[in-house]
Design an enzyme around this catalytic site. Sequence first.
Site, PDB file in Angstrom:
ATOM      1  CG  ASP A   1      -0.250  -0.113   8.418  1.00 27.21           C
ATOM      2  OD1 ASP A   1      -1.031   0.805   8.703  1.00 27.21           O
ATOM      3  OD2 ASP A   1       0.897   0.056   7.970  1.00 27.21           O
TER       4      ASP A   1
ATOM      5  CB  SER B   1       0.535  -4.946   7.550  1.00 27.21           C
ATOM      6  OG  SER B   1       1.251  -4.292   8.569  1.00 27.21           O
TER       7      SER B   1
ATOM      8  CE  LYS C   1       0.741   1.225   4.574  1.00 23.60           C
ATOM      9  NZ  LYS C   1       1.534   2.385   4.985  1.00 23.60           N
TER      10      LYS C   1
ATOM     11  CB  ALA D   1       9.517   0.447   2.272  1.00 22.98           C
TER      12      ALA D   1
HETATM   13  O1  C5P Z   1       0.344  -1.444  15.452  1.00 24.06           O
HETATM   14  P1  C5P Z   1       1.753  -1.713  15.128  1.00 24.06           P
HETATM   15  O2  C5P Z   1       2.323  -2.847  15.942  1.00 24.06           O
HETATM   16  O3  C5P Z   1       2.028  -1.895  13.686  1.00 24.06           O
HETATM   17  O4  C5P Z   1       2.562  -0.420  15.550  1.00 24.06           O
HETATM   18  C1  C5P Z   1       3.960  -0.435  15.713  1.00 24.06           C
HETATM   19  C2  C5P Z   1       4.381   0.771  16.534  1.00 24.06           C
HETATM   20  O5  C5P Z   1       4.213   1.955  15.763  1.00 24.06           O
HETATM   21  C3  C5P Z   1       3.558   1.007  17.784  1.00 24.06           C
HETATM   22  O6  C5P Z   1       4.066   0.279  18.885  1.00 24.06           O
HETATM   23  C4  C5P Z   1       3.735   2.504  17.976  1.00 24.06           C
HETATM   24  O7  C5P Z   1       4.976   2.782  18.545  1.00 24.06           O
HETATM   25  C5  C5P Z   1       3.753   3.030  16.555  1.00 24.06           C
HETATM   26  N1  C5P Z   1       2.433   3.467  16.079  1.00 24.06           N
HETATM   27  C6  C5P Z   1       1.875   4.608  16.606  1.00 24.06           C
HETATM   28  N2  C5P Z   1       0.660   5.051  16.145  1.00 24.06           N
HETATM   29  C7  C5P Z   1       0.020   4.397  15.170  1.00 24.06           C
HETATM   30  C8  C5P Z   1       0.574   3.223  14.618  1.00 24.06           C
HETATM   31  C9  C5P Z   1       1.792   2.788  15.085  1.00 24.06           C
HETATM   32  O8  C5P Z   1       2.455   5.238  17.501  1.00 24.06           O
HETATM   33  N3  C5P Z   1      -1.151   4.869  14.715  1.00 24.06           N
END
Ligand code: C5P
Length: 304
Positions: free
Chosen positions: A144, A111, A13, A105
């Site tokens: 994501d 995801s 994406k 990237a």
């Molecule tokens: O949800 P995911 O595990 O992919 O997110 C990885 C990290 O990215 C989270 O632990 C956080 O530090 C950051 N993040 C965030 N706000 C978001 C998405 C991700 O702070 N909306």
Amino acid sequence: MKSATITIRCPAKINLGLSVLGRRPDGYHEIRSILQSVSLHDTLEVQRARRFSLQIEEEWAAVSRGGGVPADGGNLVLKAAAALKSSLGERAAAFRLIKRIPPGAGMGGASSDAAAAVVALDRLYDLGLKPPEFHRIAASIGSDVPFFLYGGACLALGRGEEIYPLPDGPSLQLVVVFSAKGLSTPEVYSRWDRLLTSTDKASRMNDFAPWCLVLRGEDPAIANDLETAAIALEASLGEVRSALTGAGAKAVSMTGSGSAFFGIFSDAKAAEHGASRLRRAGHAAVNAVSLGRAEWMEAVRAVG
Ligand code: C5P
């Protein structure tokens, strides 16, 4: 009789604009973004097995990210399998993942792979998951991941897991430029926290709404709030933006938390010329096109 191997394409994406409204009490950031499926994809093959295993084959698009993708429990494919433990019981699977989407990237490669793993396991073992369960499991794997159950263009709210499918826009002719170095999403968000001086949510929302016009074929100045934070971490990214503009892109943005940038070109020929010009200048540039929802579905299902 079910075929022995299920093969699913996992399209990447881009973010057609990303607005960060602020840090939430749970540590995540509240965002507004339009997520758009693109043609660059990984491929995931899944077979029934006695225990879980993951084999990774690397066919990176444009940059080498050898060793950059974990093949152990840190891989989102195996996290997806773990998230389905209560439905699977003792049943397991052998995964073979062909990686083309470079990690770090901002194109959601891991995801997309994870969403494909959930779909494949449901099919492989007739788990009969309902759409709300798919969504809940996907959101538990990563912010994501739910988007990759819908594809096409979607509005993403919350931490990115709240997904509203949008009608398809016109096909976008893209050039994606990968940087030699990937960026870590938590590091980019934490740099954004440190750079932030004020949060004017109202004006940010006004900035965001016009980006939807990109889906009507107009050229709004899409912007990604994480770009400044990414450039603060990796100064060379500033040059990528100007190189894409110099190669003829009519709009340029970073995708997600970077480090890839993309340019939108007026047609396929301009995009091909733009990519060759960027490659001649030493950039890792690849052509891609946006996928409407039906094209995304076709791409995901084409392999069987
Ligand atoms: O949800 P995911 O595990 O992919 O997110 C990885 C990290 O990215 C989270 O632990 C956080 O530090 C950051 N993040 C965030 N706000 C978001 C998405 C991700 O702070 N909306």
